[in-house]
Motif scaffolding. Structure first.
Motif: not given
Length: 198
Positions: A6-7, A12-20
């Motif tokens: 990830r970069t 917060s966007m990355f955390n949401d993406f990671k969860k999905a």
């Protein structure tokens, strides 16, 4: 199991993406990118620095240039190469290997793009002077190992463009070479070099 890199600058966007993604796929977050396909990535407070120092060192070792004398420029000023060179032919496989390695290095080294582009023209039937020009690029790399690209985090969006050309500078077909480069804020985002028949 998959891993992902990830970069970016929005946690917060990355955390949401990671969860999905982890709901859909089995994967592991291995953190911030530090090395990918020969490109070293250093995340800093004010930006990201990318370089290929390890790869450059490998190239110099591969072509027995590790102990070469560095030079200040990637090309000899005023040098004109030609396919009709009277110098002796060289091993095209070796020459293509050098050029291929240098072309990959241009990912983080735009300072060698022009010189690499010039020597790339002679891959079909390389001669001794073409090899000398390619080795000069390697000698330049030797003295500039720590260079790379630094992408700053900026909210500025100033667009700046540069262009340059020569007129009929190619000795073989009288093509002119022109190029342009654009920056948005301090980042380079688009460059191009092309030869045109006059």
């Amino acid at each position: 199991m998959n891993t992902f890199r990830r970069t970016g600058n929005n946690p917060s966007m990355f955390n949401d993406f990671k969860k999905a993604m982890t709901k859909e796929f089995e994967m592991t977050d291995i953190g911030e990118m530090s090395y990918f396909l020969g490109v070293e990535v250093k995340q800093m407070k004010d930006g990201t620095f990318v370089s290929q120092k390890k790869y450059a060192e490998q190239i110099l070792r591969k072509f027995n240039m590790k102990d070469c004398k560095p030079v200040a420029t990637p090309a000899e000023p005023g040098t004109k190469l030609s396919v009709d060179s009277s110098r002796e032919p060289i091993n095209p496989t070796l020459f293509k290997s050098i050029i291929g390695s240098l072309r990959y290095l241009t990912i983080t080294r735009p300072d060698i793009m022009y010189a690499v582009g010039i020597v790339s023209r002679y891959m079909e039937k390389p001669k001794q002077d073409h090899l000398i020009a390619a080795k000069r690029i390697l000698r330049y790399i030797k003295g500039t190992m720590d260079q790379g690209l630094f992408y700053t985090y900026s909210h500025s969006s100033k667009l700046v463009g540069y262009s340059d050309s020569d007129y009929g500078g190619d000795l073989d077909d009288r093509k002119s070479t022109y190029g342009y480069l654009f920056h948005l804020a301090p980042q380079h985002f688009h460059g191009h070099r092309k030869s045109n028949k006059q």
